[in-house]
Design a protein around this motif. Structure first.
Motif, PDB file in Angstrom:
ATOM      1  N   ARG A  25       0.833  -1.208   0.000  1.00 27.03           N
ATOM      2  CA  ARG A  25       0.000   0.000   0.000  1.00 27.03           C
ATOM      3  C   ARG A  25       0.866   1.256   0.000  1.00 27.03           C
ATOM      4  N   ALA A  26       1.996   1.187   0.667  1.00 22.52           N
ATOM      5  CA  ALA A  26       2.909   2.334   0.652  1.00 22.52           C
ATOM      6  C   ALA A  26       3.388   2.618  -0.770  1.00 22.52           C
ATOM      7  N   ARG A  42      -2.202  -0.296 -13.325  1.00 25.35           N
ATOM      8  CA  ARG A  42      -0.893   0.351 -13.176  1.00 25.35           C
ATOM      9  C   ARG A  42      -0.443   0.306 -11.722  1.00 25.35           C
ATOM     10  N   LEU A  43      -1.361   0.488 -10.802  1.00 29.30           N
ATOM     11  CA  LEU A  43      -1.013   0.458  -9.383  1.00 29.30           C
ATOM     12  C   LEU A  43      -0.619  -0.951  -8.947  1.00 29.30           C
ATOM     13  N   GLY A  48       3.605  -4.501  -7.189  1.00 28.32           N
ATOM     14  CA  GLY A  48       4.133  -5.839  -7.378  1.00 28.32           C
ATOM     15  C   GLY A  48       3.170  -6.934  -6.973  1.00 28.32           C
ATOM     16  N   VAL A  49       1.868  -6.710  -7.218  1.00 31.84           N
ATOM     17  CA  VAL A  49       0.839  -7.690  -6.845  1.00 31.84           C
ATOM     18  C   VAL A  49      -0.079  -7.934  -8.028  1.00 31.84           C
ATOM     19  N   SER A  50      -0.947  -8.915  -7.899  1.00 29.21           N
ATOM     20  CA  SER A  50      -1.901  -9.243  -8.948  1.00 29.21           C
ATOM     21  C   SER A  50      -3.064  -8.258  -8.946  1.00 29.21           C
ATOM     22  N   SER A  55      -7.019  -4.929  -5.553  1.00 32.45           N
ATOM     23  CA  SER A  55      -8.365  -4.482  -5.192  1.00 32.45           C
ATOM     24  C   SER A  55      -8.545  -4.444  -3.681  1.00 32.45           C
ATOM     25  N   ASN A  56      -7.988  -5.436  -2.998  1.00 32.21           N
ATOM     26  CA  ASN A  56      -8.088  -5.463  -1.541  1.00 32.21           C
ATOM     27  C   ASN A  56      -7.338  -4.293  -0.910  1.00 32.21           C
ATOM     28  N   HIS A  57      -6.144  -4.011  -1.430  1.00 23.91           N
ATOM     29  CA  HIS A  57      -5.353  -2.906  -0.878  1.00 23.91           C
ATOM     30  C   HIS A  57      -6.011  -1.556  -1.165  1.00 23.91           C
ATOM     31  N   LEU A  58      -6.560  -1.401  -2.352  1.00 25.34           N
ATOM     32  CA  LEU A  58      -7.242  -0.153  -2.670  1.00 25.34           C
ATOM     33  C   LEU A  58      -8.482   0.034  -1.805  1.00 25.34           C
TER      34      LEU A  58
END
Length: 249
Positions: A25-26, A42-43, A48-50, A55-58
């Motif tokens: 997330r950082a 892009r995020l 470096g994730v799928s 979606s979970n982090h956002l």
């Protein structure tokens, strides 16, 4: 007879700090710190994730109101919710230890961020520090020499820059107005805001004037955005323009 509302309690720092604590997330927040809106795909690359994981982090960042989302056609674009989020990122960057560089990609990104980047929408990195010192050198800014002195009260890396009382000199105000900066931003009485640059350990110009100068540099094509989030490049036209703008110190 209505009762007086209860006063608010202390800020719940731990809760919102947890949203910054995850390195993925950082990286998302740092990718958005130049003011642009980016799609989730892009995020995901930046973190470096799928696509499913991002979606979970956002969702966490949205829940803590650190990012905002807007729909454009079939795509959703995310941006930092407020400039205060970028301020937190810069403060943390000044305090955090430097991660070891273990890949060519990391080296490329670190070099780009150090060379020139945006910070609170103003120019930072080597380019920002060099520009500030040019202003000081030609006498457009007075009150200090642009150097960071950790032993001075108020000039700590954890502070936003309060150790010096920089001011715009009359010659600087006249020259910047002729260059296209609004005279409303060219007070020679109010102290100028500045930041302690976390990569260069020196001062760069901040506040509304720093933002206006950076916007002007973009408008003229003297700086352009790079592929690395937040990083910019000083163009050949920019180098020549800055030399012509300011006399030799």
């Amino acid at each position: 007879m209505s009762q007086n509302p209860s006063p608010p309690g202390e800020p719940e720092i731990a809760g919102i700090a947890s949203a910054f604590a995850d390195p993925r997330r950082a990286r998302v927040l740092m990718a958005l710190a130049d003011g642009r809106a980016l799609p989730a795909g892009r995020l995901a690359e930046e973190a470096g994730v799928s696509a499913s994981t991002i979606s979970n982090h956002l969702a966490v960042l949205l829940n803590h109101e650190l990012v905002a989302v807007e729909q454009q056609g079939r795509h959703r674009y995310y941006r930092l919710a407020t400039s205060e989020v970028e301020g937190v990122l810069e403060a943390l960057a000044r305090l955090a230890p430097r991660a070891p560089i273990t890949s060519l990609r990391a080296h490329t990104r670190a070099h780009a961020i150090r060379a020139a980047r945006t910070c609170y929408r103003h120019l930072a990195g080597q380019a920002g520090v060099d520009l500030f010192q040019r202003f000081v050198g030609v006498g457009w800014i007075t009150g200090g020499d642009g150097l960071h002195r950790p032993e001075t009260a108020g000039d700590r890396l954890s502070a936003s820059g309060k150790g010096e009382q920089y001011r715009l000199a009359p010659e600087g105000a006249r020259s910047l107005e002729a260059w296209g900066i609004s005279p409303k931003l060219l007070s020679t009485v109010r102290p100028l805001r500045y930041c302690i640059d976390w990569t260069e350990q020196a001062h760069h110009l901040g506040g509304p004037l720093g933002t206006a100068i950076t916007d002007r540099l973009f408008d003229l094509g003297w700086i352009v955005r790079d592929k690395v989030p937040r990083s910019v490049n000083v163009t050949v036209e920019g180098e020549a323009g800055l030399v012509a703008l300011m006399p030799s110190s």
